[in-house]
Design a protein around this motif. Structure first.
Motif, PDB file in Angstrom:
ATOM      1  N   SER A  13      31.109  42.678  47.438  1.00 24.38           N
ATOM      2  CA  SER A  13      32.257  43.019  46.992  1.00 24.38           C
ATOM      3  C   SER A  13      32.871  41.975  46.085  1.00 24.38           C
ATOM      4  CB  SER A  13      33.249  43.295  48.186  1.00 24.38           C
ATOM      5  OG  SER A  13      34.725  43.655  47.671  1.00 24.38           O
ATOM      6  N   ILE A  14      33.448  42.452  44.850  1.00 24.80           N
ATOM      7  CA  ILE A  14      33.958  41.071  43.863  1.00 24.80           C
ATOM      8  C   ILE A  14      35.177  41.662  43.663  1.00 24.80           C
ATOM      9  CG2 ILE A  14      33.595  40.133  41.716  1.00 24.80           C
ATOM     10  CD1 ILE A  14      30.704  40.905  41.775  1.00 24.80           C
ATOM     11  N   GLY A  15      36.216  40.991  43.853  1.00 24.58           N
ATOM     12  CA  GLY A  15      37.718  41.428  43.478  1.00 24.58           C
ATOM     13  C   GLY A  15      38.137  42.638  44.221  1.00 24.58           C
ATOM     14  N   ILE A  35      39.734  37.949  40.114  1.00 24.86           N
ATOM     15  CA  ILE A  35      40.723  36.972  39.224  1.00 24.86           C
ATOM     16  C   ILE A  35      41.678  36.482  40.520  1.00 24.86           C
ATOM     17  CG2 ILE A  35      42.686  37.414  37.918  1.00 24.86           C
ATOM     18  CD1 ILE A  35      39.938  37.270  36.490  1.00 24.86           C
ATOM     19  N   SER A  36      41.640  37.103  41.786  1.00 22.42           N
ATOM     20  CA  SER A  36      42.346  36.532  42.849  1.00 22.42           C
ATOM     21  C   SER A  36      41.804  35.096  43.196  1.00 22.42           C
ATOM     22  CB  SER A  36      42.296  37.457  43.899  1.00 22.42           C
ATOM     23  OG  SER A  36      40.833  37.642  44.459  1.00 22.42           O
ATOM     24  N   LEU A  37      40.887  34.787  43.050  1.00 24.27           N
ATOM     25  CA  LEU A  37      40.102  33.554  43.594  1.00 24.27           C
ATOM     26  C   LEU A  37      40.592  32.454  42.532  1.00 24.27           C
ATOM     27  CD1 LEU A  37      36.425  34.308  44.635  1.00 24.27           C
ATOM     28  CD2 LEU A  37      38.563  33.990  46.003  1.00 24.27           C
ATOM     29  N   ILE A  38      40.721  32.916  41.140  1.00 26.13           N
ATOM     30  CA  ILE A  38      41.149  32.127  39.985  1.00 26.13           C
ATOM     31  C   ILE A  38      42.732  31.762  40.494  1.00 26.13           C
ATOM     32  CG2 ILE A  38      41.751  31.870  37.706  1.00 26.13           C
ATOM     33  CD1 ILE A  38      39.518  33.419  37.254  1.00 26.13           C
ATOM     34  N   ARG A  39      43.409  32.875  40.730  1.00 27.18           N
ATOM     35  CA  ARG A  39      44.971  32.608  40.969  1.00 27.18           C
ATOM     36  C   ARG A  39      44.979  31.643  42.227  1.00 27.18           C
ATOM     37  NH1 ARG A  39      47.671  35.934  37.479  1.00 27.18           N
ATOM     38  NH2 ARG A  39      46.527  38.095  37.403  1.00 27.18           N
ATOM     39  N   GLN A  40      44.268  31.826  43.206  1.00 27.41           N
ATOM     40  CA  GLN A  40      44.233  31.093  44.552  1.00 27.41           C
ATOM     41  C   GLN A  40      43.940  29.627  44.068  1.00 27.41           C
ATOM     42  OE1 GLN A  40      41.961  32.664  47.643  1.00 27.41           O
ATOM     43  NE2 GLN A  40      41.196  30.350  48.174  1.00 27.41           N
ATOM     44  N   GLN A  41      43.071  29.259  43.213  1.00 30.56           N
ATOM     45  CA  GLN A  41      42.596  27.905  42.891  1.00 30.56           C
ATOM     46  C   GLN A  41      43.819  27.321  42.367  1.00 30.56           C
ATOM     47  OE1 GLN A  41      40.447  26.694  44.993  1.00 30.56           O
ATOM     48  NE2 GLN A  41      38.918  26.023  43.338  1.00 30.56           N
ATOM     49  N   ASN A 408      42.026  43.301  43.106  1.00 31.10           N
ATOM     50  CA  ASN A 408      42.737  44.179  43.893  1.00 31.10           C
ATOM     51  C   ASN A 408      42.047  45.593  43.869  1.00 31.10           C
ATOM     52  OD1 ASN A 408      44.590  42.262  44.861  1.00 31.10           O
ATOM     53  ND2 ASN A 408      46.053  42.609  42.891  1.00 31.10           N
ATOM     54  N   GLY A 409      40.780  45.619  43.609  1.00 33.86           N
ATOM     55  CA  GLY A 409      40.018  46.802  43.554  1.00 33.86           C
ATOM     56  C   GLY A 409      39.835  47.423  42.326  1.00 33.86           C
ATOM     57  N   HIS A 410      40.357  46.935  41.338  1.00 30.34           N
ATOM     58  CA  HIS A 410      40.541  47.542  39.861  1.00 30.34           C
ATOM     59  C   HIS A 410      39.636  46.579  38.845  1.00 30.34           C
ATOM     60  CE1 HIS A 410      43.716  50.177  40.868  1.00 30.34           C
ATOM     61  NE2 HIS A 410      44.306  49.404  41.484  1.00 30.34           N
ATOM     62  N   ALA A 411      38.878  47.151  38.204  1.00 28.21           N
ATOM     63  CA  ALA A 411      37.757  46.580  37.345  1.00 28.21           C
ATOM     64  C   ALA A 411      38.343  46.769  35.956  1.00 28.21           C
ATOM     65  CB  ALA A 411      36.567  46.910  37.525  1.00 28.21           C
ATOM     66  N   LYS A 412      38.438  45.708  35.018  1.00 26.47           N
ATOM     67  CA  LYS A 412      38.836  45.926  33.750  1.00 26.47           C
ATOM     68  C   LYS A 412      37.829  45.099  32.664  1.00 26.47           C
ATOM     69  CE  LYS A 412      42.789  45.436  30.123  1.00 26.47           C
ATOM     70  NZ  LYS A 412      42.820  46.895  29.756  1.00 26.47           N
ATOM     71  N   LEU A 413      37.391  45.813  31.679  1.00 26.26           N
ATOM     72  CA  LEU A 413      36.511  45.282  30.770  1.00 26.26           C
ATOM     73  C   LEU A 413      37.263  44.376  29.791  1.00 26.26           C
ATOM     74  CD1 LEU A 413      33.649  45.382  29.476  1.00 26.26           C
ATOM     75  CD2 LEU A 413      34.454  47.111  27.752  1.00 26.26           C
TER      76      LEU A 413
END
Length: 431
Positions: A13-15, A35-41, A408-413
């Motif tokens: 699972s990724i994001g 992206i949540s990991l980037i925000r967390q850092q 959050n379960g959503h993927a965006k190109l």
């Protein structure tokens, strides 16, 4: 940070997105960022600084991964931005990043790049050498206001890392050398120029640094220089920029420190050293790049050919390689891989993950323990978020992969895959 998480089906699972679905929907090879990991850092860095009560800026070193979408995330998280070329600068402009929060690095900026920076009102130019000062002097007469700069110095401190990514030692292409007196000469030139507003000093000692000792020595050295030069030239820096280089976890052998530990140590050392001088406490800038995006990035590949050499090695080939991740070939960077269908599965064999490019050195991971795999399986290489896309090439005339942000379960190109038409778009006929 846990790089491997699985979902209810046992898939990687990724994001919050299933890696198999991502590979199916967007194709492979594929860069995916949690992206949540980037925000967390970023938030951990902010928290660490706020606890010290000091003025600060976290300037993301965008050379690690520079696209419009990541610049927008950095801005959302109250980060500053560090660019090193006209291309990275224009990426920031197109992302509507606030230019006052952009700093411009580089050891050989062209006159056109400096003009572009001035035209776009870049917040700070990090001056690297005397030639750059000459170029700036050609442009300064047209400037109504003084130009904000910092002096990059080579403090003579070598980080314990690969020689290609050491930058603070005396023998370096970066910065004004302290030992030879170049840095002091540059300071005198700048202070005599009313068109230049010197904000302070910058130094960067290397990358993928796991120990605090180098940063402690850097802080001590920078304060000592600032104090000496304050006595001689009556100039006190508003800002001390200690660069970046904080290490991340690529494999289980890596044991990086949390961002808070680096920050706390640097600020404790800074306060102690400043107290022994006539200086007032300056604002502190850092420039994390890899430690912001590295562990948040994953590379997804489709497994193809297998070659077994009895008693020697088994090669498992994937549909990407050194064209989308040059780091293993360039400086023997190590990674770890999992099968996306079952990242927690027990390994049953040791294989070497080979790329599809026509080079014997196109090896992504040596001696990786994996469960049995078959052609068509999706392989994920972990912690590829820094310097994968940024250093990607079209070697063998292979298109660069797409980039997807997952949150959050959503993927965006956010970056399209290059097509065959893209590869020949700039070619011109000879006959």
């Amino acid at each position: 940070m846990n790089l491997v998480t699985d979902n209810s089906q046992g898939h990687l699972s990724i994001g919050g997105c299933d890696a198999l679905d991502l590979a199916n929907d967007f194709g492979t090879p594929l860069y995916v960022y949690d992206i949540s990991l980037i925000r967390q850092q970023l938030r951990q860095f902010h928290k660490a600084f706020k606890e010290t009560g000091i003025k600060y800026a976290i300037s993301y070193a965008s050379k690690a991964f520079a696209i419009r979408a990541i610049d927008q995330v950095i801005d959302q998280e109250d980060g500053h931005l560090d660019v090193v070329s006209a291309g990275e600068l224009m990426t920031a402009v197109q992302a509507n990043f606030p230019m006052a929060n952009v700093s411009f690095h580089g050891n050989n900026k062209s006159l056109a790049e400096l003009q572009l920076a001035l035209d776009n009102h870049v917040g700070t130019i990090i001056v690297d050498n005397f030639y750059e000062l000459e170029l700036l002097n050609k442009l300064l007469p047209e400037q109504k206001q003084p130009v904000n700069i910092m002096l990059r110095i080579a403090p003579g401190i070598s980080a314990h890392t690969h020689r290609y990514i050491q930058t603070g030692q005396v023998d370096s292409k970066f910065g004004f050398d302290v030992q030879s007196g170049q840095a002091e000469q540059a300071l005198k030139q700048v202070l005599q120029n009313p068109k230049l507003n010197l904000r302070g000093y910058h130094a960067h000692i290397g990358s993928q640094i796991m120990a605090i000792a180098g940063f402690t020595a850097l802080v001590q050295k920078m304060v000592q220089l600032a104090a000496d030069w304050q006595e001689k030239y009556h100039y006190q820096p508003q800002v001390l920029n200690f660069g970046g280089g904080f290490g991340i976890k690529y494999t289980n052998q890596d044991q990086p420190l949390a961002p808070q530990e680096f920050v706390r140590n640097m600020i404790q050392t800074l306060k102690k050293e400043i107290a022994q001088t006539n200086l007032t406490l300056p604002e502190v800038w850092i420039e994390p790049g890899r430690s912001i995006v590295g562990e948040a990035g994953y590379s997804l590949y489709t497994i193809g050919a297998r070659k077994n050499i009895p008693g020697i090695r088994t090669y498992v080939s994937v549909d990407g390689g050194m064209g989308d991740n040059i780091r293993p070939a360039l400086y023997q960077a190590e990674y770890q891989a999992v099968l996306a269908a079952d990242p927690q599965a027990s390994p049953v064999e040791t294989v070497t993950i080979a790329g599809r490019y026509c080079e014997s050195g196109d090896i992504l991971v040596k001696d990786q323990k994996l469960p049995l795999s078959a052609p068509g399986d999706i392989l994920a290489i972990l912690a590829t978020g820094a310097y994968g896309y940024s250093m990607a090439s079209n070697y063998n005339r292979v298109g660069r992969p797409a980039v997807v942000f997952a949150e959050n379960g959503h993927a965006k190109l956010v970056v399209k895959r290059e097509t065959l038409a893209d590869l020949t778009r700039l070619d011109l006929n000879y006959l």
